[in-house]
Design a protein around this motif. Structure first.
Motif, PDB file in Angstrom:
ATOM      1  N   GLN A  56      40.150   3.020  -1.930  1.00  0.00           N
ATOM      2  CA  GLN A  56      38.906   3.238  -2.598  1.00  0.00           C
ATOM      3  C   GLN A  56      39.171   4.494  -3.474  1.00  0.00           C
ATOM      4  OE1 GLN A  56      35.527   3.697  -0.251  1.00  0.00           O
ATOM      5  NE2 GLN A  56      34.130   4.342  -1.615  1.00  0.00           N
ATOM      6  N   HIS A  78      39.573  -8.555   6.225  1.00  0.00           N
ATOM      7  CA  HIS A  78      38.124  -8.850   6.252  1.00  0.00           C
ATOM      8  C   HIS A  78      37.845 -10.066   6.028  1.00  0.00           C
ATOM      9  CE1 HIS A  78      34.136  -7.253   6.790  1.00  0.00           C
ATOM     10  NE2 HIS A  78      33.556  -7.864   5.755  1.00  0.00           N
ATOM     11  N   GLY A 250      26.308  -8.006  -0.529  1.00  0.00           N
ATOM     12  CA  GLY A 250      26.428  -7.445   0.734  1.00  0.00           C
ATOM     13  C   GLY A 250      26.914  -6.098   0.560  1.00  0.00           C
ATOM     14  N   GLY A 253      25.042  -3.852  -2.411  1.00  0.00           N
ATOM     15  CA  GLY A 253      23.786  -3.628  -2.283  1.00  0.00           C
ATOM     16  C   GLY A 253      23.392  -2.649  -0.970  1.00  0.00           C
ATOM     17  N   ALA A 254      22.205  -2.042  -1.257  1.00  0.00           N
ATOM     18  CA  ALA A 254      21.619  -1.189   0.036  1.00  0.00           C
ATOM     19  C   ALA A 254      20.733  -2.110   0.858  1.00  0.00           C
ATOM     20  CB  ALA A 254      21.028   0.003  -0.465  1.00  0.00           C
ATOM     21  N   GLU A 255      21.057  -2.492   2.025  1.00  0.00           N
ATOM     22  CA  GLU A 255      20.025  -3.251   2.620  1.00  0.00           C
ATOM     23  C   GLU A 255      19.165  -2.281   3.524  1.00  0.00           C
ATOM     24  OE1 GLU A 255      20.108  -6.108   5.835  1.00  0.00           O
ATOM     25  OE2 GLU A 255      18.182  -6.238   4.931  1.00  0.00           O
ATOM     26  N   PHE A 256      20.011  -1.687   4.482  1.00  0.00           N
ATOM     27  CA  PHE A 256      19.388  -0.693   5.370  1.00  0.00           C
ATOM     28  C   PHE A 256      19.888   0.700   4.611  1.00  0.00           C
ATOM     29  CE2 PHE A 256      17.604  -2.520   8.871  1.00  0.00           C
ATOM     30  CZ  PHE A 256      18.489  -3.494   9.404  1.00  0.00           C
ATOM     31  N   ALA A 257      19.025   1.130   3.650  1.00  0.00           N
ATOM     32  CA  ALA A 257      19.152   2.202   3.053  1.00  0.00           C
ATOM     33  C   ALA A 257      18.962   3.431   4.350  1.00  0.00           C
ATOM     34  CB  ALA A 257      18.141   2.558   2.056  1.00  0.00           C
ATOM     35  N   GLY A 258      19.897   4.260   4.296  1.00  0.00           N
ATOM     36  CA  GLY A 258      19.713   5.283   5.081  1.00  0.00           C
ATOM     37  C   GLY A 258      20.743   5.071   6.397  1.00  0.00           C
ATOM     38  N   ALA A 259      21.209   3.552   6.573  1.00  0.00           N
ATOM     39  CA  ALA A 259      22.413   3.380   7.289  1.00  0.00           C
ATOM     40  C   ALA A 259      23.529   3.174   6.698  1.00  0.00           C
ATOM     41  CB  ALA A 259      21.870   1.983   7.951  1.00  0.00           C
ATOM     42  N   ILE A 260      24.544   3.510   7.583  1.00  0.00           N
ATOM     43  CA  ILE A 260      25.899   3.629   7.078  1.00  0.00           C
ATOM     44  C   ILE A 260      26.778   2.648   7.307  1.00  0.00           C
ATOM     45  CG2 ILE A 260      27.772   5.213   6.778  1.00  0.00           C
ATOM     46  CD1 ILE A 260      25.114   6.393   5.948  1.00  0.00           C
ATOM     47  N   ALA A 261      27.539   1.885   6.191  1.00  0.00           N
ATOM     48  CA  ALA A 261      28.239   1.004   6.730  1.00  0.00           C
ATOM     49  C   ALA A 261      29.657   1.270   7.427  1.00  0.00           C
ATOM     50  CB  ALA A 261      29.016   0.379   5.501  1.00  0.00           C
ATOM     51  N   GLU A 262      30.202   0.642   8.253  1.00  0.00           N
ATOM     52  CA  GLU A 262      31.401   0.988   8.772  1.00  0.00           C
ATOM     53  C   GLU A 262      32.394   1.367   7.829  1.00  0.00           C
ATOM     54  OE1 GLU A 262      30.785  -1.689  12.368  1.00  0.00           O
ATOM     55  OE2 GLU A 262      29.183  -0.644  11.340  1.00  0.00           O
ATOM     56  N   GLU A 265      34.174  -1.504   6.052  1.00  0.00           N
ATOM     57  CA  GLU A 265      32.984  -2.331   5.156  1.00  0.00           C
ATOM     58  C   GLU A 265      33.027  -1.523   3.812  1.00  0.00           C
ATOM     59  OE1 GLU A 265      29.455  -2.482   7.632  1.00  0.00           O
ATOM     60  OE2 GLU A 265      30.423  -4.376   8.349  1.00  0.00           O
ATOM     61  N   ALA A 266      33.092   0.048   3.726  1.00  0.00           N
ATOM     62  CA  ALA A 266      33.058   0.747   2.796  1.00  0.00           C
ATOM     63  C   ALA A 266      34.414   0.342   1.765  1.00  0.00           C
ATOM     64  CB  ALA A 266      33.096   2.097   3.142  1.00  0.00           C
TER      65      ALA A 266
END
Lengths: 306, 547
Positions: A56, A78, A250, A253-262, A265-266
């Motif tokens: 990244q 993945h 997926g 986009g931000a589905e659970f904003a405030g939640a952090i991807a593993e 996933e990032a």
């Protein structure tokens, strides 16, 4: 030695005319320009491949050009470790194969009929096809139609509504019209039926256009996702295009904003687009060389004399 | 033959539509809950707050399912099994890719093919379906939903709910409810640069300006602030959070009409002095070369690239952007420290501009004729609105996915991971069990909403959550009727384009701010006044008819 030299010279001459200086200059310029074209067309693709293999931080800071930086296979792992990916990939191959076969048969027969000038109602049949080029029922009526015909959740929902592309139909019709009518007449004199003429005379002479149609249809079905998305209700039935499209949505986009991807996933988010392009483009690209050999012109030269 | 049967189907559909509309119209006089007394199969006789809902017979309901690629739908999830065990309800999900969920939902509803339960619908998205009669006016049936009523009353959500009401005085969406507003977007700042310059974290937008000035003085070659979220409209996020701090949100939060509590009427947002004030502020940032003018057009990746290569120190974002994007982007620069600072305060004061309503559930009008209708409403009430249901959807099953700590605080089971809290645990709360699913788990008490938040995000929420709700967030209802909405939409499109375009010209200095009055007049030629008249008419009518 002298004789040998004398012998050699004529053979050399037979190979062709000695290129003039102007022609050589042309060849050099030509080679340079075409190499330029190759670089320009190949570079974006190589860059995508390199991006799909990088990490990244390197991608975002713009360090990736032709070679991957910070070599990373997370996105490939993945995507490819998910059984659903392979299942959907198989669907894509299956849908593309069935839909292309159906489309090819229907388009060929329709185009052949339309190419016959003596057919009664020919203009009407052409008009029916062309009408659909400019007007259609719209999304929801189409959906209701396909659903009430019971085509939902089957390959026919993808194959049938898109079976005849009017553009391809017209191209094919024009090609059939250009075939010399004398060939078909000769076949008829020798006792061939209408279908015999189509199968034994016209189609073998139309490999170029058939190959083109296979390519057009196969690529469009391979890339298509909307029909499958609309008419399929189960994720096991989706083609890989829908699967990957969803993966991109997926991860960006931000589905659970405030939640952090593993962490993985990032990383997937950073390279998923490139990985998707590589995974879906490569197979269909490999089809081109096999079909290209049919793109031969001048096959009809000398077929009709007199 | 075929054409005929299609025609018949169309006639039946039209008839059904007329019937539903007729019924809905009658609904005003008779008690709708009495109408459904026949459809009580499986329902509990006496269901109230605190009860565990359990259908008296096994029932199943179809449901639209927004399939998230990070935890793709599995039919053997513990969530489904446990749900059936506790409630005797089997849900039949119809999986739709998240990428195009809204489109499929719209096609299914319009084609009359929608499942009974339609979740993941954001407030105002239901407007498009109201006139077709395909969606149930849920406000008629909330007597079947004790937990929902209880939460609305206890958290004083009445005024918020009223903003959902349509011209007929009913609402068609069961929204997700938060006890406290949850505001998440703000500025992300390189705190190591602040330290280097000896600056404090800015608390107001004026201090943001001072901070950017100081950064520019030290690093004159760069624009200290660059921004993203510019597709399709320029800096959707910045115009929203900055505008909200000034009392007139733009970008993502743009509404044509905004409630002016002091004047007691609606005003046109983009012609208000508040709007002008924040446009002036941004113009100042651009003209002093503090804000990158490319911010308004560049892609997200370009903006992130500038931050990653230290060509810029400030950007906007939420916790996800911070942790998933910015920090990994800057991984090669170990000295760099990033923080999402609490939303800077502007002239509108210490307000929280976020609504307390979230995405929620629509019900297909077909459901009302289902013999299990009452059981379905009770089930939805339990799963989405009861404390037990909300805890179940988020945390799962005690002993399997979570344990109660000594103080009664919930904790993940040792072998369960979610959003990287236990990276080495073998199982995943979402992928393997199906809990903490965006379709079922949202809203609720702050401690529940913030269950899996990182400590820094909880700290952020503690500060911003303590602020007062902004007064314009809960305006009085002023719903358009069908014809008005059609007309308004036509005007809105041209107005919005013009507002965005001219606002950007003012900010970039292509148009002098002295021409503000001319700009307002131009808006009038694009029917701004007529639009506001329409809004006022809708407001007056609603007030007269529904109090």
């Amino acid at each position: 030695m002298v004789t040998l030299g004398a012998l050699k010279r004529p053979t050399r001459r037979k190979r062709g005319i000695r290129p003039t200086r102007g022609y050589r200059a042309f060849q050099v310029v030509n080679a340079i320009i075409l190499t330029g074209v190759v670089v320009v067309t190949l570079y974006p693709f190589l860059n995508i491949v390199a991006r799909s293999l990088s990490d990244q931080a390197s991608i975002i800071s713009g360090e990736v050009n032709l070679l991957p930086k910070g070599f990373n296979l997370t996105s490939y792992e993945h995507v490819m470790s998910d059984p659903m990916f392979w299942r959907n990939y198989r669907n894509t191959v299956y849908y593309t194969f069935v839909a292309t076969c159906v489309a090819l048969i229907l388009t060929t027969t329709y185009a052949y009929v339309l190419s016959k000038k003596h057919l009664k109602g020919r203009t009407f049949l052409v008009a029916v096809a062309v009408f659909t080029m400019f007007f259609n029922g719209g999304l929801i009526p189409n959906y209701v139609l396909v659903t009430s015909l019971g085509l939902k959740n089957s390959v026919w929902a993808i194959a049938l509504p898109n079976a005849i592309s009017v553009f391809n139909l017209l191209v094919m019709k024009a090609f059939f019209e250009s075939l010399p009518v004398e060939l078909e007449e000769a076949g008829a004199v020798d006792g061939l039926s209408t279908y015999g003429i189509l199968l034994r005379i016209v189609l073998p002479l139309s490999k170029a256009i058939v190959a083109t149609m296979v390519l057009f249809y196969a690529v469009s079905f391979w890339n298509s996702w909307f029909a499958a998305f609309l008419y399929m209700d189960k994720q096991e039935l989706f083609p890989v295009t829908v699967y990957l499209r969803n993966l991109i949505a997926g991860s960006t986009g931000a589905e659970f904003a405030g939640a952090i991807a593993e962490t993985d996933e990032a990383q997937v988010g950073a390279t998923i687009k490139a990985v998707t392009i590589v995974l879906t483009t490569l197979p269909i690209l490999t089809v081109y060389p096999f079909i290209q050999r049919y793109f031969v012109s001048g096959i009809m030269l000398g077929a009709v004399k007199g | 033959m075929f054409v005929q049967s299609r025609r018949r189907a169309a006639a039946v559909a039209a008839g059904a539509l007329a019937l539903t509309l007729g019924l809905a119209a009658c609904g005003d006089d008779s008690d709708p809950s009495e109408e459904v007394s026949a459809n009580r199969a499986g329902a509990m006789e006496d269901y109230k707050v605190g009860d565990q809902f359990k259908a008296t017979e096994q029932v199943s309901f179809s449901m639209l399912y927004n399939n998230h690629p990070n935890y793709p739908l599995k039919n053997d999830w513990l969530f489904w099994q446990e749900l059936t065990k506790r409630t005797n309800v089997k849900l039949e999900p119809s999986a739709v890719p998240l990428s195009d969920y809204e489109q499929k939902r719209s096609v299914l509803i319009s084609a009359g093919d929608a499942p009974l339960i339609i979740p993941k619908t954001y407030p105002n998205q239901e407007d498009a379906f109201v006139s077709s009669g395909a969606i149930l006016p849920v406000s008629d049936y909330i007597d079947l939903m004790p937990n929902y009523k209880d939460k609305v009353a206890k958290w004083n959500l009445g005024p918020e709910i009223n903003t959902l009401r349509q011209a007929d005085g009913k609402y068609y969406l069961l929204p997700g409810l938060h006890e406290k507003p949850w505001q998440e977007y703000s500025l992300v700042v390189r705190t190591d640069i602040l330290q280097e310059l000896g600056l404090q974290e800015p608390k107001t937008w004026d201090e943001v300006y001072t901070m950017l000035k100081a950064m520019k003085a030290k690093y004159p070659a760069i624009y200290p602030f660059t921004d993203r979220y510019s597709q399709p409209k320029p800096t959707g996020n910045l115009w929203n959070i900055l505008g909200a701090s000034f009392g007139a949100p733009g970008g993502w939060g743009f509404q044509h009409a905004i409630w002016d509590a002091a004047a007691g009427k609606y005003v046109y947002t983009a012609a208000s002095p508040q709007w002008k004030a924040w446009v002036e502020f941004l113009n100042k940032l651009v003209s002093e070369k503090l804000l990158d003018p490319e911010s308004f057009t560049q892609t997200d990746d370009q903006a992130r690239s500038k931050l990653a290569t230290s060509k810029s120190f400030v950007i906007t974002g939420n916790a996800q952007g911070l942790v998933n994007d910015y920090r990994p982007d800057l991984a090669k620069n170990p000295a760099a420290k990033l923080k999402k600072i609490p939303l800077p305060i502007g002239p509108a004061g210490e307000v929280n501009p976020q609504s307390r309503m979230e995405n929620g559930v629509m019900i297909s009008s077909k459901a009302k004729d289902n013999k299990n209708f009452v059981a379905m409403m009770q089930f939805i009430d339990w799963l989405f609105y009861s404390d037990a249901g909300q805890e179940f959807a988020r945390w799962g099953v005690e002993g399997t996915t979570f344990v109660k700590g000594a103080s009664g605080k919930l904790e993940l089971a040792p072998d369960v991971n979610v959003i990287g809290l236990r990276p080495n645990a073998p199982k995943h709360l979402q992928k393997d069990f199906g809990f903490y699913n965006g379709i079922f788990a949202y809203g609720g008490k702050p401690e529940l909403v913030q269950s899996f938040f990182s400590p820094e995000e909880q700290e952020y929420q503690a500060i911003v959550g303590a602020r007062q709700p902004a007064p314009w967030v809960v305006p009085p209802p002023a719903p358009f009727n069908d014809e008005e909405r059609e007309q308004a939409t036509l005007w809105e499109t041209t107005l919005r384009d013009y507002v965005d375009q001219q606002t950007l010209r003012f900010i970039l200095g292509q148009r002098p701010l002295g021409e503000w009055d001319a700009y307002v007049n131009e808006l009038k030629t694009k029917n701004m006044d007529k639009y506001m008249e329409l809004q006022q008419k809708a407001y007056d009518r609603y007030k007269k008819e529904h109090g």
